[in-house]
Design a protein around this motif. Structure first.
Motif, PDB file in Angstrom:
ATOM      1  N   SER A 179       0.826  -1.211   0.000  1.00  0.00           N
ATOM      2  CA  SER A 179       0.000   0.000   0.000  1.00  0.00           C
ATOM      3  C   SER A 179       0.862   1.264   0.000  1.00  0.00           C
ATOM      4  CB  SER A 179      -0.898  -0.001   1.236  1.00  0.00           C
ATOM      5  OG  SER A 179      -0.088   0.061   2.395  1.00  0.00           O
ATOM      6  N   TYR A 180       0.249   2.368  -0.387  1.00  0.00           N
ATOM      7  CA  TYR A 180       0.984   3.641  -0.432  1.00  0.00           C
ATOM      8  C   TYR A 180       1.482   4.069   0.950  1.00  0.00           C
ATOM      9  CZ  TYR A 180       2.121   8.510  -1.174  1.00  0.00           C
ATOM     10  OH  TYR A 180       2.773   9.718  -1.199  1.00  0.00           O
ATOM     11  N   PRO A 181       0.651   3.986   2.013  1.00  0.00           N
ATOM     12  CA  PRO A 181       1.168   4.418   3.324  1.00  0.00           C
ATOM     13  C   PRO A 181       2.401   3.611   3.755  1.00  0.00           C
ATOM     14  CG  PRO A 181      -1.219   4.203   3.403  1.00  0.00           C
ATOM     15  CD  PRO A 181      -0.790   3.658   2.078  1.00  0.00           C
ATOM     16  N   THR A 182       2.405   2.307   3.508  1.00  0.00           N
ATOM     17  CA  THR A 182       3.585   1.507   3.882  1.00  0.00           C
ATOM     18  C   THR A 182       4.771   1.894   3.002  1.00  0.00           C
ATOM     19  OG1 THR A 182       2.105  -0.311   4.478  1.00  0.00           O
ATOM     20  CG2 THR A 182       4.435  -0.839   4.288  1.00  0.00           C
ATOM     21  N   GLY A 183       4.518   2.114   1.720  1.00  0.00           N
ATOM     22  CA  GLY A 183       5.599   2.527   0.817  1.00  0.00           C
ATOM     23  C   GLY A 183       6.249   3.829   1.275  1.00  0.00           C
ATOM     24  N   ASP A 203      20.401   6.894   0.334  1.00  0.00           N
ATOM     25  CA  ASP A 203      21.385   6.145  -0.454  1.00  0.00           C
ATOM     26  C   ASP A 203      20.955   4.713  -0.762  1.00  0.00           C
ATOM     27  OD1 ASP A 203      21.475   5.328   2.103  1.00  0.00           O
ATOM     28  OD2 ASP A 203      23.648   5.482   2.359  1.00  0.00           O
ATOM     29  N   LYS A 204      19.686   4.413  -0.525  1.00  0.00           N
ATOM     30  CA  LYS A 204      19.246   3.018  -0.743  1.00  0.00           C
ATOM     31  C   LYS A 204      18.475   2.907  -2.048  1.00  0.00           C
ATOM     32  CE  LYS A 204      18.837   0.617   2.601  1.00  0.00           C
ATOM     33  NZ  LYS A 204      19.864  -0.057   3.307  1.00  0.00           N
ATOM     34  N   ARG A 205      18.747   1.875  -2.799  1.00  0.00           N
ATOM     35  CA  ARG A 205      17.987   1.632  -4.028  1.00  0.00           C
ATOM     36  C   ARG A 205      16.613   1.085  -3.647  1.00  0.00           C
ATOM     37  NH1 ARG A 205      20.582  -1.259  -9.221  1.00  0.00           N
ATOM     38  NH2 ARG A 205      22.183   0.253  -8.709  1.00  0.00           N
ATOM     39  N   LEU A 206      15.578   1.724  -4.153  1.00  0.00           N
ATOM     40  CA  LEU A 206      14.216   1.410  -3.706  1.00  0.00           C
ATOM     41  C   LEU A 206      13.272   1.229  -4.873  1.00  0.00           C
ATOM     42  CD1 LEU A 206      12.925   3.884  -0.971  1.00  0.00           C
ATOM     43  CD2 LEU A 206      13.131   1.431  -0.818  1.00  0.00           C
ATOM     44  N   GLN A 207      12.523   0.167  -4.868  1.00  0.00           N
ATOM     45  CA  GLN A 207      11.456  -0.013  -5.865  1.00  0.00           C
ATOM     46  C   GLN A 207      10.155  -0.134  -5.083  1.00  0.00           C
ATOM     47  OE1 GLN A 207      10.968  -3.962  -7.595  1.00  0.00           O
ATOM     48  NE2 GLN A 207      11.178  -3.052  -9.617  1.00  0.00           N
ATOM     49  N   LEU A 208       9.263   0.822  -5.268  1.00  0.00           N
ATOM     50  CA  LEU A 208       8.004   0.841  -4.522  1.00  0.00           C
ATOM     51  C   LEU A 208       6.847   0.722  -5.507  1.00  0.00           C
ATOM     52  CD1 LEU A 208       8.850   3.878  -2.184  1.00  0.00           C
ATOM     53  CD2 LEU A 208       9.098   1.449  -1.632  1.00  0.00           C
ATOM     54  N   GLU A 209       6.151  -0.397  -5.477  1.00  0.00           N
ATOM     55  CA  GLU A 209       4.975  -0.587  -6.340  1.00  0.00           C
ATOM     56  C   GLU A 209       3.753  -0.602  -5.427  1.00  0.00           C
ATOM     57  OE1 GLU A 209       5.249  -0.304  -9.427  1.00  0.00           O
ATOM     58  OE2 GLU A 209       7.379  -0.635  -9.712  1.00  0.00           O
ATOM     59  N   MET A 210       2.839   0.348  -5.629  1.00  0.00           N
ATOM     60  CA  MET A 210       1.807   0.570  -4.605  1.00  0.00           C
ATOM     61  C   MET A 210       0.383   0.484  -5.172  1.00  0.00           C
ATOM     62  SD  MET A 210       4.130   3.353  -2.566  1.00  0.00           S
ATOM     63  CE  MET A 210       4.716   4.174  -4.045  1.00  0.00           C
ATOM     64  N   GLY A 211      -0.533   1.228  -4.595  1.00  0.00           N
ATOM     65  CA  GLY A 211      -1.949   1.011  -4.866  1.00  0.00           C
ATOM     66  C   GLY A 211      -2.463   1.592  -6.174  1.00  0.00           C
ATOM     67  N   GLY A 212      -3.781   1.506  -6.349  1.00  0.00           N
ATOM     68  CA  GLY A 212      -4.410   2.023  -7.565  1.00  0.00           C
ATOM     69  C   GLY A 212      -5.836   2.471  -7.291  1.00  0.00           C
ATOM     70  N   LYS A 213      -6.370   3.252  -8.209  1.00  0.00           N
ATOM     71  CA  LYS A 213      -7.785   3.653  -8.168  1.00  0.00           C
ATOM     72  C   LYS A 213      -8.220   3.672  -9.623  1.00  0.00           C
ATOM     73  CE  LYS A 213     -11.499   4.899  -6.137  1.00  0.00           C
ATOM     74  NZ  LYS A 213     -12.207   3.916  -5.288  1.00  0.00           N
ATOM     75  N   ASN A 214      -8.332   2.481 -10.188  1.00  0.00           N
ATOM     76  CA  ASN A 214      -8.262   2.335 -11.650  1.00  0.00           C
ATOM     77  C   ASN A 214      -9.611   2.567 -12.338  1.00  0.00           C
ATOM     78  OD1 ASN A 214      -5.483   1.324 -11.245  1.00  0.00           O
ATOM     79  ND2 ASN A 214      -6.579  -0.352 -10.262  1.00  0.00           N
TER      80      ASN A 214
END
Ligand code: NAD
Length: 482
Positions: A227-231, A241-252
């Motif tokens: 979810s976005y809040p956790t992301g 300095d950390k490499r981060l990939q955050l895939e989060m919510g939708g409202k499609n």
């Protein structure tokens, strides 16, 4: 099945403080799946140390060995497909056909990333002086994979697969709602020949271990889906300095133009809204209808919603499983209550279903709200359940404005016979995935997957494409003179 344990430092073990949490079948809460380790910071630190001790040897293996481990994992999955799928339905609630499809996709992901083990390529550069300048791609070190419960094996496979293929060690933190699926994944990889210690499994609640894992200087990259809040929280804990990939919510959104066949549009909208009980990041949450086919589209969506048969996903008659937990059920029920409190009209709810709701389990009826204004909470917030909001739009332009007027930008679809409009939609919509005449949910194995705005931090999107492999490797430039 082995006892429900963490896998740390090459050993299966309980949480260091002995704590545990229960997971129950969401279709039948009297069915206990197991009591899993409730890990804390000390377990997280032990996991980091364990993987740190094993990762260099794994990075030094030849690509063929890494490829073989991932291919064998895929073979094992396919050999045990039925048992694995049944177990997934029991733990997560999705219907058996969806669980089977998910394990199949997981095997396919492992095969895809197995082949990538050979494609970790560098470059050579023209050099004005003597010698050679070249670049190599090497593993980032330790990859931390934090995953949600709604696709508890296919999402981890598209993180763990590329991470291992490129020679990284992995710390895997599954969702607390699907710990058994997490354990299965690690058991399969080990049985397939992954050397002990290259992966660690840390079960438990994200809030208990997240900051320790994410903040560790020994963790080279964090790949998160949730979810976005956790992301947001992970982004803060990671530092600059950390490499981060955050895939989060939708409202499609699903936009339906006036030239569409109402039955086809409703089939596409309902499939997008109600598959997986609406618990997909790409689920259709809003249907924006242009023109006077509005009433016909609503009628057809309602007919489809009513016909769902809710129950235990192992029953072949059942077409919709439960929400994954009591908390998810309450969250979705609260959103339905909020819509009613706003005065929104419900065209289909629990009392309208053709078959009754099961007496136990975390079930919520497919629910259709109509005439929902863009200002409503239901038009803006992710619901993550079988709830769809249908709204009128006066024109294509108004539909686009409404579709884009949310914080998320993951998936969007349009239903029309006008290919010119469809191409304009693909350009006008703020979404990472655009579907023309098909549901928002369901994505290809080999196409980049991720969104815009609050849906993703845009770092080498998940699933296929060159960007994925780049995320799991770092580049070093070497200037070689003799
Ligand atoms: P969530 O954010 O509650 O949890 C996801 C993971 O994060 C879990 O493993 C959880 O334990 C962990 N976590 C929780 N707090 C943490 C913290 N402080 N630090 C580190 N980790 C922490 O999400 P969820 O309820 O499991 O999944 C549903 C959400 O995931 C929805 O918003 C959905 O849209 C999204 N999702 C997105 C995609 C995508 O590809 N964009 C795919 C599937 C699901």
């Amino acid at each position: 099945m082995s006892a429900p344990l963490n896998y740390i430092g090459g050993r299966w073990q309980a949480a260091l403080d002995g704590g545990s949490f229960e997971r129950r079948n969401p279709a039948d809460p009297s069915d206990l799946i197991g009591a899993f380790p409730a890990s804390k910071a000390a377990d997280a630190l032990a996991a980091i140390e364990g993987v740190d001790g094993a990762r260099r040897a794994w990075a030094a293996t030849d690509a063929e060995q890494r490829q073989r481990v991932l291919e064998r994992t895929a073979d094992l999955i396919l050999a045990r497909l039925d048992a694995l799928a049944r177990e997934l339905t029991r733990e997560e609630g999705k219907v058996l056909a969806s669980a089977t499809q998910e394990w199949r996709r997981t095997a396919a992901n492992f095969r895809l990333y197995a082949s990538e083990a050979h494609r970790t390529l560098g470059e050579t550069f023209a050099n004005s002086g003597a010698g050679v300048t070249y670049s190599v791609r090497e593993p980032v070190g330790i990859v931390l994979a934090i995953t949600p419960w709604n696709f508890p094996v296919s999402i981890p496979s598209r993180k763990i697969g590329p991470a291992l293929a490129t020679g990284n060690g992995v710390i895997y933190k599954p969702s607390e709602l699907t710990p058994l699926a997490g354990q299965r994944m690690v058991e399969l990889l080990l049985e397939a020949g992954l050397p002990p210690g290259v992966i660690a499994l840390v079960q438990g609640y994200g809030a208990d271990v997240g900051d320790t894992l994410v903040g560790s200087a020994k963790v080279g990259a964090v790949t998160f889906t949730g979810s976005y809040p956790t992301g947001r929280r992970i982004h803060q804990a990671a530092g600059p300095d950390k490499r981060l990939q955050l895939e989060m919510g939708g409202k499609n959104p699903c936009v339906v133009l006036a030239d569409a066949d109402p039955a086809r549009a409703a089939q596409i909208a309902a499939q997008g809204a109600f598959s997986l009980t609406g618990q997909a990041c790409t689920a259709t949450s809003r249907v924006l209808v242009v023109g006077d086919i509005y009433d016909a589209v609503v009628r057809e969506i309602v007919a489809r919603a009513r016909a769902y048969r809710l129950g235990n996903g192992l029953d072949p008659q059942v077409t919709m499983g439960p929400l994954a937990s009591e908390a998810q059920q309450r969250k979705v029920e609260d959103m339905i209550a909020a819509g009613k409190a706003e005065g929104l009209r419900v065209a289909c709810g629990a009392q309208d279903l053709d078959s009754p709701l099961p007496p136990q389990g975390h079930f919520v009826a497919p629910t259709v709200f109509v005439d929902v204004p863009p200002s409503s909470r239901l038009s803006r917030e992710e619901i993550f359940g079988p709830v769809v909001c249908v709204s009128r739009a006066a024109s294509y332009e108004e539909a686009i404005a409404q579709a884009n007027a949310v914080d998320y930008g993951l998936a969007a679809s349009i239903v029309t016979r006008d290919m010119g409009r469809a191409l304009a939609f693909a350009a006008d919509i703020d979404a990472g995935i655009v579907k023309v005449n098909s549901a928002t949910g369901g994505v290809a194995l080999n196409a980049p997957f991720g969104g815009f705005k609050h849906s993703s931090n845009q770092t080498n999107k998940e699933q296929a494409g060159h960007g994925v492999m780049d995320f799991y490797t770092r580049t070093k430039s070497v200037y070689l003179a003799t």
